[in-house]
Design an enzyme around this catalytic site. Structure first.
Site, PDB file in Angstrom:
ATOM      1  CG  ASP A  85      40.902  45.306  30.636  1.00 39.31           C
ATOM      2  OD1 ASP A  85      40.181  46.299  30.808  1.00 39.31           O
ATOM      3  OD2 ASP A  85      40.975  44.693  29.548  1.00 39.31           O
TER       4      ASP A  85
ATOM      5  CD  GLU B 122      36.708  46.387  33.043  1.00 42.92           C
ATOM      6  OE1 GLU B 122      35.830  47.069  32.491  1.00 42.92           O
ATOM      7  OE2 GLU B 122      37.276  45.430  32.478  1.00 42.92           O
TER       8      GLU B 122
END
Ligand code: GLC
Length: 646
Positions: free
Chosen positions: A281, A323
């Site tokens: 992330d 990401e």
């Protein structure tokens, strides 16, 4: 040849010499294979003399983490290695969801395995399920622990029963590793708040505003409306702490090698829950430097590759998803460059394609998309995309300004047009979205809203206009048709398979009202699902059935595996997006009309790109050959064809 390929060779060799290669010696071989890279990367990040000892700490950590890897997962690692680049297969179709909003908890999710099977979904991205602060927690992206499951989702036992059953159903799983920050309640943050200097050094903490002010000169704001600035004052600690996202998400200080080593342990704890893919992330933000934007820094890449090289030694079957929702040329770099090529992340979000698809809907033209995807360097052979239309986040308009200018648009005015189109500023636009984090300082803004509402279904249903409803449904299917055939893992956002509209209930929730991304985070509507069979003409039924058919066709045709073979054709008709997928001597051409009127393509051009016409080719979606009218192929508004020569 990347490191993964070397590990595949090692695993094969190990199998041939039965008995000789215990799992321990396999570990040692893997370590030997990656060691020099690990050393180079470690010392390029941690150059101080006092950092030397941490390298030895890392080596013993690798050994103990390997020891702790459950035996069944060690076995699975070998199986995954043997199956090559399994993530490039046409057989994989994904769905992303918040577990609680989908069906309450982990056991609820387990009950829905047959729903996924019916649709053809066999890869799940479960958004955070570990403990988080009460109240605002960014949907769990503020983590209190990397491996303790939040009781509202169930227990570790529930999760292990679920993963076992999922695996028996040939399902792949992906979980998030929130690598850039912890919550302000995480044990390190608590110790830091209590005055422990050791743990204060796990974050970027400062006694006065001197350095924060210097940082602020170049750091952009991610949530300028709800969390302006990049530092938060903590009264308990009497210090400023870096918080690039929300003020309760503290950025980890990877300049401290201890943080890296501890986070590697957390990464393994997550991997040991039994996941196949780990979503890194917000990984573009991992390294911060004074005087820099502090996104996509070379050190961030080195750090990610270092995580990758270490994980490969311990758990070579687990792969990484980047990401990185950043500019098109920067995304490609997360697959690794130069010595790290193929040694960073195996998968990355195709955020460029996603943003360009929304651009094409608003402009009704495919030309910017064609220019952008053909002029950006292609990805390495071992890598693949996650192709998606919507996810739980906002849509950022990450276009390359040079390409926008090449279309004769002014980049600022063009961005404003797209925002106006989707956010209710143009009367003629059917889209119903919201403006997210508009920054009056630079005119930047992003868009929120569900696929169906952004594509006009909400407006059409309100007007109860059959024609516009049909257009919206056709657009929804056309967009999904692209992510299913483009090359990579298609990731359907839960709810989109039944045309779920915006959910405005967040406005009444005090923990959500400041973040309108919640408008596109609806509860799964099982009532609608239960009526799919009965209500044959409802928009949900048509979308679900259409999607199911496309998924079936994707899996049936090996051309849709990602062999890095896409050919995007510059089409003479700027409204039509045309690309070709091939495998050996077979090809399928995908044609999508982004205009709201019928468009035509001339037979001469179709022949020039290899399409036979007349009865010599069929559209896979309908199973019928297509008719030419005066030597032209016509495409109705938003129509899509999957053409195959026979
Ligand atoms: C990622 C997540 C987003 C979250 C952010 C901070 O971008 O997708 O939902 O707000 O990271 O963790």
């Amino acid at each position: 040849m990347n490191q993964a390929e070397l590990h595949r060779l090692l695993a094969l060799k190990g199998q041939k010499k039965k008995g000789v290669s215990s799992s321990k010696s396999l570990f040692e071989q893997r370590l030997a294979t990656n060691l020099s890279l690990i050393k180079t990367q470690f010392f390029s990040l941690y150059q101080e003399k006092e950092h030397r000892t941490y390298f030895f700490t890392l080596l013993s950590k690798l050994e103990s983490l390997f020891k702790d890897r459950p035996a069944n997962l060690k076995k699975q690692d070998i199986a995954r290695l043997n199956s090559g680049n399994w993530y490039q297969s046409e057989q994989i179709v994904g769905m992303q969801m918040y577990v609680d909003r989908f069906n309450k908890d982990i056991n609820g999710l387990k009950e829905k395995l047959s729903y996924f099977e019916d649709l053809g979904v066999n890869f799940l991205h479960l958004m955070p399920i570990t403990t988080r602060p009460e109240g605002e927690n960014d949907g769990g992206y503020a983590v209190n622990s990397y491996h303790e499951i939040d009781p509202k989702y169930g227990t570790k036992k529930d999760f292990s029963v679920f993963t076992k059953e999922a695996r028996e159903n040939n399902m792949f799983l992906m979980l998030d590793f929130v690598v850039n920050h912890t919550s302000d309640e995480f044990e390190w943050a608590q110790k830091a708040k209590a005055g422990d200097l050791h743990y204060q050094n796990y974050y970027y903490t400062y006694s006065d505003r001197h350095i924060p002010d210097e940082f602020e000169k170049t750091l952009p704001e991610i949530f300028p409306q709800s969390a302006p600035g990049n530092f938060t004052y903590n009264a308990e600690m009497e210090k400023w702490v870096m918080t690039c996202f929300n003020n309760y998400q503290w950025d980890l200080n990877y300049r401290n090698p201890e943080v890296f080593i501890e986070m590697l342990g957390n990464l393994m704890a997550l991997a040991n829950l039994g996941v196949d893919v780990i979503r890194f992330d917000a990984l573009a933000f991992l390294w911060k430097k004074l005087g820099a934007l502090s996104q996509n820094l070379p050190e961030a890449h080195t750090l990610i590759s270092l995580f990758r090289m270490c994980l490969q030694v311990i758990a070579p079957g687990v792969i990484l998803l980047a990401e990185a929702i950043v500019a098109p040329r920067n995304i490609i770099k997360y697959f690794g460059e130069d010595i790290a090529e193929g040694n960073e992340c195996e998968v990355a979000y195709n955020a460029s394609l996603m943003a360009l698809l929304w651009n094409s809907i608003a402009t009704k033209k495919a030309s910017l998309m064609v220019k952008s995807v053909t002029e950006i360097p292609s990805k390495p052979n071992d890598a693949t995309w996650i192709n998606y239309i919507r996810c739980h986040d906002d849509i950022g308009l990450g276009y390359d300004d040079d390409f926008v200018r090449a279309m004769s648009y002014n980049p600022t005015a063009h961005k404003q047009f797209i925002l106006n189109y989707y956010c209710g500023k143009l009367e003629w636009s059917p889209a119903k979205g919201l403006m997210f984090m508009y920054n009056p300082k630079n005119g930047d803004g992003r868009i929120t809203g569900s696929t169906a509402s952004l594509l006009g279904l909400e407006t059409a249903l309100e007007q109860n206009n059959k024609n516009i409803i049909d257009y919206a449904i056709t657009k929804i299917l056309m967009m999904h048709g692209i992510i299913l055939t483009y090359g990579g893992i298609p990731m359907i956002y839960a709810g989109d398979e039944i045309g779920t509209l915006n959910d405005y209930s967040y406005e009444q929730n005090e923990d959500q009202v400041n973040d309108n991304r919640w408008v596109n985070r609806p509860m799964q509507n099982w009532d609608i699902v239960s009526k799919l069979k009965k209500e044959k003409d409802s928009s949900s039924t048509i979308i679900f059935k259409g999607l199911k058919n496309m998924i079936r066709l994707r899996k049936k045709h090996s051309v849709f595996a990602d062999n890095n073979d896409i050919i995007v054709h510059g089409c003479p008709n700027e409204h039509v997006f045309v690309y070709q997928r091939t495998f050996e001597d077979k090809s399928v051409w995908i044609l999508s009309n982004f205009n709201e009127v019928t468009e035509t393509l001339n037979i001469g051009w179709l022949l020039s790109i290899g399409i036979h016409t007349g009865i010599n080719s069929i559209d896979l979606l309908t199973g019928k050959s297509f008719e030419l009218i005066h030597d032209d192929l016509t495409l109705k508004p938003y129509e899509q064809l999957w053409i195959k020569n026979i």
